[in-house]
Motif scaffolding. Structure first.
Motif, mmCIF file in Angstrom:
data_model
loop_
_atom_site.group_PDB
_atom_site.id
_atom_site.type_symbol
_atom_site.label_atom_id
_atom_site.label_comp_id
_atom_site.label_asym_id
_atom_site.label_seq_id
_atom_site.Cartn_x
_atom_site.Cartn_y
_atom_site.Cartn_z
ATOM 1 N N VAL A 1 0.811 -1.304 -0.026
ATOM 2 C CA VAL A 1 -0.235 -0.053 0.002
ATOM 3 C C VAL A 1 0.798 1.177 -0.042
ATOM 4 O O VAL A 1 0.405 2.266 -0.259
ATOM 5 C CB VAL A 1 -0.965 -0.052 1.419
ATOM 6 C CG1 VAL A 1 -2.164 -1.045 0.895
ATOM 7 C CG2 VAL A 1 -0.354 -0.116 2.648
ATOM 8 N N SER B 1 -2.131 -7.230 8.139
ATOM 9 C CA SER B 1 -2.636 -6.074 7.316
ATOM 10 C C SER B 1 -2.585 -4.909 8.438
ATOM 11 O O SER B 1 -3.145 -5.054 9.573
ATOM 12 C CB SER B 1 -4.045 -6.198 6.849
ATOM 13 O OG SER B 1 -4.937 -6.677 7.743
ATOM 14 N N HIS C 1 -3.784 -0.573 4.505
ATOM 15 C CA HIS C 1 -4.399 -1.475 3.545
ATOM 16 C C HIS C 1 -6.029 -1.130 3.289
ATOM 17 O O HIS C 1 -6.408 -1.222 2.131
ATOM 18 C CB HIS C 1 -4.287 -2.715 4.090
ATOM 19 C CG HIS C 1 -2.826 -3.417 3.798
ATOM 20 N ND1 HIS C 1 -2.096 -3.600 4.902
ATOM 21 C CD2 HIS C 1 -2.485 -3.794 2.845
ATOM 22 C CE1 HIS C 1 -0.752 -4.021 4.395
ATOM 23 N NE2 HIS C 1 -0.915 -4.245 3.212
#
Length: 325
Positions: free
Chosen positions: A140, A179, A183
């Motif tokens: 990301v 994560s 994200h």
């Protein structure tokens, strides 16, 4: 050399289809989709006649391998399959930045493939294609929601070429381990709408189950927002698990990664899929040659809550007006 398909909407002749899959898929097609040799041939003929007479479709593939994904998606309701195709074509033309020029050799696409975000694990005992996403592997810091969405669309278009998936549908495993907030934060509401509309309505995909593990609590509100754009049927097929180990119990060991106690070498599987993408690259890029006049479809994406069959002069109506028997 890969076969390239014509986009002439009314060719002089059409290809002849032969069912070559194992008996499991013939039975699934009959029991779940109402498909047999006679219904398939009649439906392909009707759909091709509809495309040839359609006033807004300018170019479209008419080969059986392409049209069957829509017929199977709508269980051989020809008007509904035509509507699904119409919506698919209109979506691609309306949002080309999302759905066109899907090139596996694009640097962003290639890097995401190499990062191991996605793995096709194979087919389970019920004929469903099992795929794995490792969400935290999306970079990301480097890629946007649009690039992530395009990557997913590239995968969908490639998988839809497989008749096993058209008939058996697929099971999605998503590992959210590791994560972080970014994200989820890169996805804006407008991006969510476009992407979920594609998944819910515009791509002929049969999602049988979605399993997610280790979804972080800090992202629950964002997930709930995303699910507001999901159909009730899709919501009912989503299961959340507290751990990867718990999710793994829902799948045969022969389809699990070695890291989860299975036998699958993810690196080997990923390389195999990348090779397949390279083989099919020109076929996917050639989808961009299809064309439809989008003037009559602008209302589809103006109001997200529009009914699923709300197409201006839509397929259900157009099907009847074009006198296709």
């Amino acid at each position: 050399m890969e076969k390239l398909y014509s986009v002439e909407k009314c060719p002089q002749s059409y290809d002849q289809y032969e069912f070559t899959l194992p008996d499991l898929y013939r039975k699934l097609a009959k029991d779940e989709l109402r498909e047999d040799d006679e219904i398939r041939e009649q439906s392909l003929t009707q759909m091709r006649e509809w495309i040839a007479k359609h006033p807004y479709i300018r170019k479209c593939r008419t080969d059986a391998s392409f049209l069957l994904r829509f017929l199977r998606f709508r269980k051989y309701s020809v008007p509904m399959a035509c509507e699904a195709l119409e919506r698919y074509l209109a979506m691609r033309e309306t949002f080309p930045q999302w759905f066109k020029n899907l090139d596996c050799n694009d640097p962003a696409m290639r890097e995401m493939l190499q990062d191991g975000v996605f793995t096709k694990l194979g087919q389970d005992a019920e004929g469903r294609t099992v795929i794995l996403f490792r969400f935290a592997r999306f970079n990301v810091d480097k890629f946007s929601s649009l690039q992530e969405g395009r990557f997913t669309v590239l995968l969908i278009e490639t998988l839809l070429e497989c008749e096993e998936l058209q008939i058996g549908g697929f099971r999605v495993l998503i590992d959210y381990t590791g994560s972080v907030l970014k994200h989820y934060g890169i996805w804006g509401v407008s991006d969510m709408k476009v992407f979920m509309d594609a998944i819910n309505r515009s791509y002929p995909i049969r999602i049988r189950e979605v399993h997610g593990a280790k979804f972080p609590k800090f992202a629950v509100s964002l997930l709930n927002l995303l699910l507001t754009f999901a159909s009730p049927k899709l919501k009912d097929r989503i299961t959340c698990h507290n751990s990867v180990e718990e999710m793994a119990k829902r799948c045969e060991s022969t389809l699990l990664p070695k890291e989860w106690g299975g036998v699958c070498d993810l690196q080997e599987f990923n390389q195999r899929f990348q090779d397949h993408l390279e083989d099919r690259r020109q076929v996917l890029l050639a989808l961009d040659e299809m064309d439809i006049d989008t003037t009559n479809y602008t209302s589809l994406w103006k109001h997200h809550e529009a009914p699923e069959n709300e197409i201006d002069s839509g397929a259900m109506g157009t099907f009847r007006k074009l006198d296709v028997d």
